[in-house]
Motif scaffolding. Structure first.
Motif, PDB file in Angstrom:
ATOM      1  N   ILE A   1     -28.104  -7.091 -29.402  1.00  0.00           N
ATOM      2  CA  ILE A   1     -27.365  -6.648 -30.589  1.00  0.00           C
ATOM      3  C   ILE A   1     -26.338  -7.703 -30.992  1.00  0.00           C
ATOM      4  CG2 ILE A   1     -25.916  -4.840 -31.557  1.00  0.00           C
ATOM      5  CD1 ILE A   1     -28.708  -3.890 -30.842  1.00  0.00           C
ATOM      6  N   ARG A   2     -26.334  -8.038 -32.282  1.00  0.00           N
ATOM      7  CA  ARG A   2     -25.304  -8.929 -32.791  1.00  0.00           C
ATOM      8  C   ARG A   2     -23.943  -8.226 -32.710  1.00  0.00           C
ATOM      9  NH1 ARG A   2     -26.141 -13.956 -32.808  1.00  0.00           N
ATOM     10  NH2 ARG A   2     -24.564 -14.183 -34.439  1.00  0.00           N
ATOM     11  N   LYS A   3     -22.910  -8.948 -32.284  1.00  0.00           N
ATOM     12  CA  LYS A   3     -21.598  -8.343 -32.095  1.00  0.00           C
ATOM     13  C   LYS A   3     -20.912  -8.008 -33.415  1.00  0.00           C
ATOM     14  CE  LYS A   3     -20.544 -10.425 -27.600  1.00  0.00           C
ATOM     15  NZ  LYS A   3     -19.600 -11.281 -26.843  1.00  0.00           N
ATOM     16  N   ARG A   4     -21.291  -8.683 -34.472  1.00  0.00           N
ATOM     17  CA  ARG A   4     -20.637  -8.436 -35.747  1.00  0.00           C
ATOM     18  C   ARG A   4     -20.926  -7.021 -36.239  1.00  0.00           C
ATOM     19  NH1 ARG A   4     -21.941 -11.351 -41.566  1.00  0.00           N
ATOM     20  NH2 ARG A   4     -20.273 -10.297 -42.758  1.00  0.00           N
ATOM     21  N   ILE A   5     -19.864  -6.313 -36.580  1.00  0.00           N
ATOM     22  CA  ILE A   5     -19.995  -4.938 -37.076  1.00  0.00           C
ATOM     23  C   ILE A   5     -20.227  -4.980 -38.580  1.00  0.00           C
ATOM     24  CG2 ILE A   5     -18.826  -2.718 -37.346  1.00  0.00           C
ATOM     25  CD1 ILE A   5     -17.229  -3.389 -34.820  1.00  0.00           C
ATOM     26  N   MET A   6     -21.360  -4.444 -39.020  1.00  0.00           N
ATOM     27  CA  MET A   6     -21.670  -4.425 -40.452  1.00  0.00           C
ATOM     28  C   MET A   6     -20.969  -3.253 -41.155  1.00  0.00           C
ATOM     29  SD  MET A   6     -23.366  -7.109 -40.429  1.00  0.00           S
ATOM     30  CE  MET A   6     -23.691  -7.135 -42.190  1.00  0.00           C
ATOM     31  N   VAL A   7     -21.038  -2.079 -40.533  1.00  0.00           N
ATOM     32  CA  VAL A   7     -20.334  -0.904 -41.052  1.00  0.00           C
ATOM     33  C   VAL A   7     -19.726  -0.177 -39.857  1.00  0.00           C
ATOM     34  CG1 VAL A   7     -20.445   1.145 -42.509  1.00  0.00           C
ATOM     35  CG2 VAL A   7     -22.096  -0.698 -42.860  1.00  0.00           C
ATOM     36  N   SER A   8     -18.458   0.189 -39.979  1.00  0.00           N
ATOM     37  CA  SER A   8     -17.756   0.843 -38.879  1.00  0.00           C
ATOM     38  C   SER A   8     -17.719   2.352 -39.073  1.00  0.00           C
ATOM     39  CB  SER A   8     -16.327   0.307 -38.774  1.00  0.00           C
ATOM     40  OG  SER A   8     -15.566   1.062 -37.867  1.00  0.00           O
ATOM     41  N   GLY A   9     -17.660   3.055 -37.945  1.00  0.00           N
ATOM     42  CA  GLY A   9     -17.526   4.506 -38.001  1.00  0.00           C
ATOM     43  C   GLY A   9     -16.219   4.955 -38.618  1.00  0.00           C
ATOM     44  N   GLU A  10     -15.238   4.038 -38.759  1.00  0.00           N
ATOM     45  CA  GLU A  10     -13.978   4.394 -39.395  1.00  0.00           C
ATOM     46  C   GLU A  10     -14.182   4.770 -40.865  1.00  0.00           C
ATOM     47  OE1 GLU A  10     -11.424   1.088 -38.843  1.00  0.00           O
ATOM     48  OE2 GLU A  10     -11.209   1.387 -36.678  1.00  0.00           O
ATOM     49  N   ASN A  11     -15.309   4.351 -41.443  1.00  0.00           N
ATOM     50  CA  ASN A  11     -15.589   4.658 -42.844  1.00  0.00           C
ATOM     51  C   ASN A  11     -16.304   5.993 -43.032  1.00  0.00           C
ATOM     52  OD1 ASN A  11     -16.095   1.261 -42.829  1.00  0.00           O
ATOM     53  ND2 ASN A  11     -14.666   2.125 -44.294  1.00  0.00           N
TER      54      ASN A  11
ATOM     55  N   ASP B   1     -21.798  18.603 -30.629  1.00  0.00           N
ATOM     56  CA  ASP B   1     -20.670  17.865 -30.067  1.00  0.00           C
ATOM     57  C   ASP B   1     -20.531  16.489 -30.702  1.00  0.00           C
ATOM     58  OD1 ASP B   1     -20.111  19.983 -28.446  1.00  0.00           O
ATOM     59  OD2 ASP B   1     -21.020  19.139 -26.641  1.00  0.00           O
ATOM     60  N   LEU B   2     -21.664  15.817 -30.963  1.00  0.00           N
ATOM     61  CA  LEU B   2     -21.611  14.492 -31.582  1.00  0.00           C
ATOM     62  C   LEU B   2     -21.031  14.584 -32.992  1.00  0.00           C
ATOM     63  CD1 LEU B   2     -22.192  11.489 -31.681  1.00  0.00           C
ATOM     64  CD2 LEU B   2     -24.567  12.015 -32.288  1.00  0.00           C
ATOM     65  N   ALA B   3     -21.465  15.576 -33.764  1.00  0.00           N
ATOM     66  CA  ALA B   3     -20.910  15.755 -35.103  1.00  0.00           C
ATOM     67  C   ALA B   3     -19.410  16.033 -35.042  1.00  0.00           C
ATOM     68  CB  ALA B   3     -21.641  16.896 -35.821  1.00  0.00           C
ATOM     69  N   LEU B   4     -18.983  16.840 -34.062  1.00  0.00           N
ATOM     70  CA  LEU B   4     -17.556  17.127 -33.883  1.00  0.00           C
ATOM     71  C   LEU B   4     -16.786  15.848 -33.591  1.00  0.00           C
ATOM     72  CD1 LEU B   4     -16.106  20.011 -31.703  1.00  0.00           C
ATOM     73  CD2 LEU B   4     -15.223  17.716 -31.485  1.00  0.00           C
ATOM     74  N   LEU B   5     -17.316  15.027 -32.673  1.00  0.00           N
ATOM     75  CA  LEU B   5     -16.639  13.792 -32.284  1.00  0.00           C
ATOM     76  C   LEU B   5     -16.524  12.825 -33.459  1.00  0.00           C
ATOM     77  CD1 LEU B   5     -18.297  13.201 -28.795  1.00  0.00           C
ATOM     78  CD2 LEU B   5     -15.962  13.932 -29.229  1.00  0.00           C
ATOM     79  N   LEU B   6     -17.587  12.708 -34.234  1.00  0.00           N
ATOM     80  CA  LEU B   6     -17.573  11.780 -35.366  1.00  0.00           C
ATOM     81  C   LEU B   6     -16.603  12.253 -36.450  1.00  0.00           C
ATOM     82  CD1 LEU B   6     -21.361  10.879 -35.689  1.00  0.00           C
ATOM     83  CD2 LEU B   6     -19.539   9.588 -34.566  1.00  0.00           C
ATOM     84  N   ARG B   7     -16.505  13.566 -36.661  1.00  0.00           N
ATOM     85  CA  ARG B   7     -15.547  14.082 -37.637  1.00  0.00           C
ATOM     86  C   ARG B   7     -14.117  13.824 -37.186  1.00  0.00           C
ATOM     87  NH1 ARG B   7     -18.950  18.626 -37.745  1.00  0.00           N
ATOM     88  NH2 ARG B   7     -17.471  19.801 -36.462  1.00  0.00           N
ATOM     89  N   ALA B   8     -13.879  13.978 -35.890  1.00  0.00           N
ATOM     90  CA  ALA B   8     -12.522  13.791 -35.371  1.00  0.00           C
ATOM     91  C   ALA B   8     -12.117  12.328 -35.370  1.00  0.00           C
ATOM     92  CB  ALA B   8     -12.422  14.363 -33.950  1.00  0.00           C
ATOM     93  N   GLY B   9     -13.076  11.436 -35.211  1.00  0.00           N
ATOM     94  CA  GLY B   9     -12.764  10.014 -35.169  1.00  0.00           C
ATOM     95  C   GLY B   9     -12.826   9.478 -33.748  1.00  0.00           C
ATOM     96  N   ALA B  10     -12.836   8.162 -33.654  1.00  0.00           N
ATOM     97  CA  ALA B  10     -12.971   7.500 -32.360  1.00  0.00           C
ATOM     98  C   ALA B  10     -11.624   7.430 -31.655  1.00  0.00           C
ATOM     99  CB  ALA B  10     -13.542   6.096 -32.546  1.00  0.00           C
ATOM    100  N   LEU B  11     -11.662   7.603 -30.337  1.00  0.00           N
ATOM    101  CA  LEU B  11     -10.460   7.399 -29.544  1.00  0.00           C
ATOM    102  C   LEU B  11     -10.165   5.905 -29.469  1.00  0.00           C
ATOM    103  CD1 LEU B  11     -10.888   9.792 -26.481  1.00  0.00           C
ATOM    104  CD2 LEU B  11      -9.075   9.876 -28.169  1.00  0.00           C
ATOM    105  N   PRO B  12      -8.932   5.498 -29.747  1.00  0.00           N
ATOM    106  CA  PRO B  12      -8.619   4.073 -29.645  1.00  0.00           C
ATOM    107  C   PRO B  12      -8.626   3.579 -28.204  1.00  0.00           C
ATOM    108  CG  PRO B  12      -6.643   5.346 -30.112  1.00  0.00           C
ATOM    109  CD  PRO B  12      -7.805   6.293 -30.220  1.00  0.00           C
ATOM    110  N   ALA B  13      -8.408   4.490 -27.245  1.00  0.00           N
ATOM    111  CA  ALA B  13      -8.381   4.110 -25.829  1.00  0.00           C
ATOM    112  C   ALA B  13      -9.171   5.133 -25.028  1.00  0.00           C
ATOM    113  CB  ALA B  13      -6.938   4.048 -25.317  1.00  0.00           C
ATOM    114  N   SER B  14      -9.904   4.638 -24.044  1.00  0.00           N
ATOM    115  CA  SER B  14     -10.633   5.553 -23.167  1.00  0.00           C
ATOM    116  C   SER B  14      -9.645   6.296 -22.263  1.00  0.00           C
ATOM    117  CB  SER B  14     -11.644   4.782 -22.321  1.00  0.00           C
ATOM    118  OG  SER B  14     -10.993   3.799 -21.532  1.00  0.00           O
ATOM    119  N   LEU B  15     -10.054   7.459 -21.772  1.00  0.00           N
ATOM    120  CA  LEU B  15      -9.186   8.309 -20.970  1.00  0.00           C
ATOM    121  C   LEU B  15      -9.678   8.375 -19.533  1.00  0.00           C
ATOM    122  CD1 LEU B  15      -8.694  11.269 -23.480  1.00  0.00           C
ATOM    123  CD2 LEU B  15      -7.100   9.406 -23.024  1.00  0.00           C
TER     124      LEU B  15
END
Length: 522
Positions: free
Chosen positions: A242-252, A327-341
């Protein structure tokens, strides 16, 4: 003080009736309260973890990991920018302390490389590293700000994820610089909660490097090998370059919902306007290429772009169960955690312990109430009965306030209520003793009662105000159970002053007008 205006009579009656209405739902079950008509109050006092049972989790956010990830991204960005500006042959590495080190082939280009590095962010400290090196790292001030920002974002995303599950009255608190305390009353599935919290939910869309065969070819800079959900003929997960460059981010992402496609559970997603433009541009210019959907460094799927996707929406499919899709839909709606726990402590409190605590608290409240009623009645006679009526009103108002504010009642909160039962009659004791003194000095019933209320008010305000200040300090500087104690204590003090100055005075004034006694029965 004995002459009470009509508006005060009306105020007392309205407050007491409102308190009865708001406190009444606590006398029925939660299910019955939820079935009440919408126009009726149905809020009940929320029970805390120690009373209702539930989950206690202590977590630590991996802030250092976020900083390292950002420095790795910075190294990749600098690699591209240096090449674009004609600086070739630069060796780029990330030092153990997190600094990005640039080793230039031509020492005369060090100043140009510094300028390129400074353009990345004002938060970076750029210094020389030897004759041909440049060191790029966060300043101390920027590190502090970044850590606080990461913790605030982490707390907010945890709150959103927990709220999405429908949990009532969760307690989410920051402890120290990197730790988070989570308490979920009434939750009995800790593994699902941990799964929801552990998932970083970092969704990115990247291109597959089709010139690299994982496990065979050398991985070039700018490419990484990631596992996928697909299983090969040998039963092992299939890997992708996988190329490291992000084309579209989940932040959008602006929305993600669980749905079905071809009778298979999938997640439909929708981008904002900026994400839709990027997604359209990426698919328009790369028809025929593999476009990987990467979630938390795992390739969910890598479909071929058959045609440009211009609508700004799409579907994530894979080997999902219905629960995983939800659960995946819930996580994507909530947004990504900036730091792992990292979970440091986990405790599950059974409802049986909570039931025992409630039963013990009820016994303490009832016993304390009975003893106070007996003492006041035997000491002050008819006036003691009036004080006991005011005490009942005080308890009703406390329950009503807890229900209205949707405060969480904990075991220390019950202790605060028990303490309030004793403190609630303090004001009445001061008033009655002052009335006794005035009666001994030869004043008549009206004069003694009027002087008793007027002269006791300053002492009552001073004593209750100092206790109220202490309760406020406990609330603002305490945490968890201490706050619960402070809440019930504060509400009890405020309601006890109201019942002493308004309810007790109203009842005594009514009795005085009706009986017109020659002497006081006190």
């Amino acid at each position: 003080m004995v002459q009470i205006p009509r508006w005060q009579y009306i105020t007392v009656i309205v407050v007491l009736l409102g308190g009865l209405i708001l406190a009444a739902p606590n006398l029925i079950s939660r299910q019955a309260a939820e079935e009440l008509p919408n126009w009726l109050p149905s809020d009940q006092i929320n029970l805390g973890l120690d009373l209702r049972g539930g989950i206690h989790l202590l977590m630590e956010a991996d802030i250092q990991g976020v900083i390292e990830e950002r420095q790795n991204n910075l190294a990749e960005t600098l690699r591209l920018d240096l090449r674009r500006d004609g600086i070739e042959g630069t060796r780029i590495s990330v030092a153990p302390d997190g600094a990005v080190i640039l080793r230039l082939a031509d020492p005369s280009q060090v100043d140009l490389a510094k300028d390129i590095a400074r353009r990345q962010s004002v938060d970076y400290l750029v210094t020389s590293e030897g004759d041909n090196g440049v060191r790029v790292e966060y300043s101390d001030q920027a590190l502090i700000q970044l850590a606080n920002q990461i913790m605030e974002q982490t707390l907010e995303i945890i709150r959103i994820r927990i709220d999405e599950t429908g949990t009532r009255e969760p307690s989410i608190q920051r402890q120290g610089s990197e730790r988070i305390l989570l308490q979920l009353p009434g939750v009995d599935d800790p593994e699902r909660v941990k799964d929801l919290l552990e998932a970083e939910a970092k969704l990115n869309f990247k291109f597959v490097d089709e010139n690299v065969v994982p496990g065979v070819d050398r991985t070039p800079p700018g490419t990484e090998i990631l596992p996928s959900r697909e299983v090969g003929p040998n039963g092992e997960p299939v890997s992708y370059a996988i190329r490291k460059r992000i084309m579209v981010s989940g932040e959008n992402l602006v929305d993600a919902q669980a749905t079905f496609q071809d009778n298979q559970p999938v997640v439909s997603f929708r981008f904002d306007s900026e994400g839709a433009k990027r997604f359209a541009r990426a698919t328009q210019e790369n028809v025929g290429r593999l476009f990987a959907i990467v979630l938390d460094n795992e390739v969910i799927s890598a479909p071929v772009i058959r045609e440009p996707i211009l609508g700004g929406s799409g579907v994530i499919s894979g080997r999902f169960t219905t629960q995983e899709v939800n659960d995946l839909a819930l996580l994507l709606r909530a947004g990504a955690l900036p730091a792992s726990l990292v979970f440091l402590e986990e405790r599950t409190v059974g409802p049986g312990l909570g039931a025992d605590s409630i039963r013990a608290g009820e016994i303490a409240c009832i016993l304390g109430f009975i003893l106070v009623v007996i003492f006041m009645g035997s000491t002050y006679g008819m006036f003691g009965i009036v004080a006991n009526v005011a005490l009942v009103a005080n308890l009703v108002l406390i329950m009503a306030a807890l229900s209205l504010l949707q405060a969480t009642l904990t075991l220390p909160g019950i202790a605060g209520i028990v303490l309030t039962i004793g403190m609630a009659v303090d004001a009445n004791v001061l008033i009655f003793e002052r009335i006794r003194e005035e009666a001994r000095l030869g004043r008549g019933p009206v004069g003694a009662i009027d002087a008793g209320f007027r002269r006791a008010i300053t002492t009552i305000l001073d004593s209750n105000l100092t206790t109220l200040i202490a309760a406020f300090l406990l609330f603002f500087f305490g945490s968890g159970p201490v706050k619960g104690f402070a809440v019930t204590l504060s509400l009890g003090i405020i309601s006890s002053m109201f019942t002493a100055f308004m309810v007790t005075r109203l009842l005594i004034s009514f009795w005085l007008r009706r009986k017109r006694p020659k002497a006081l029965p006190i």
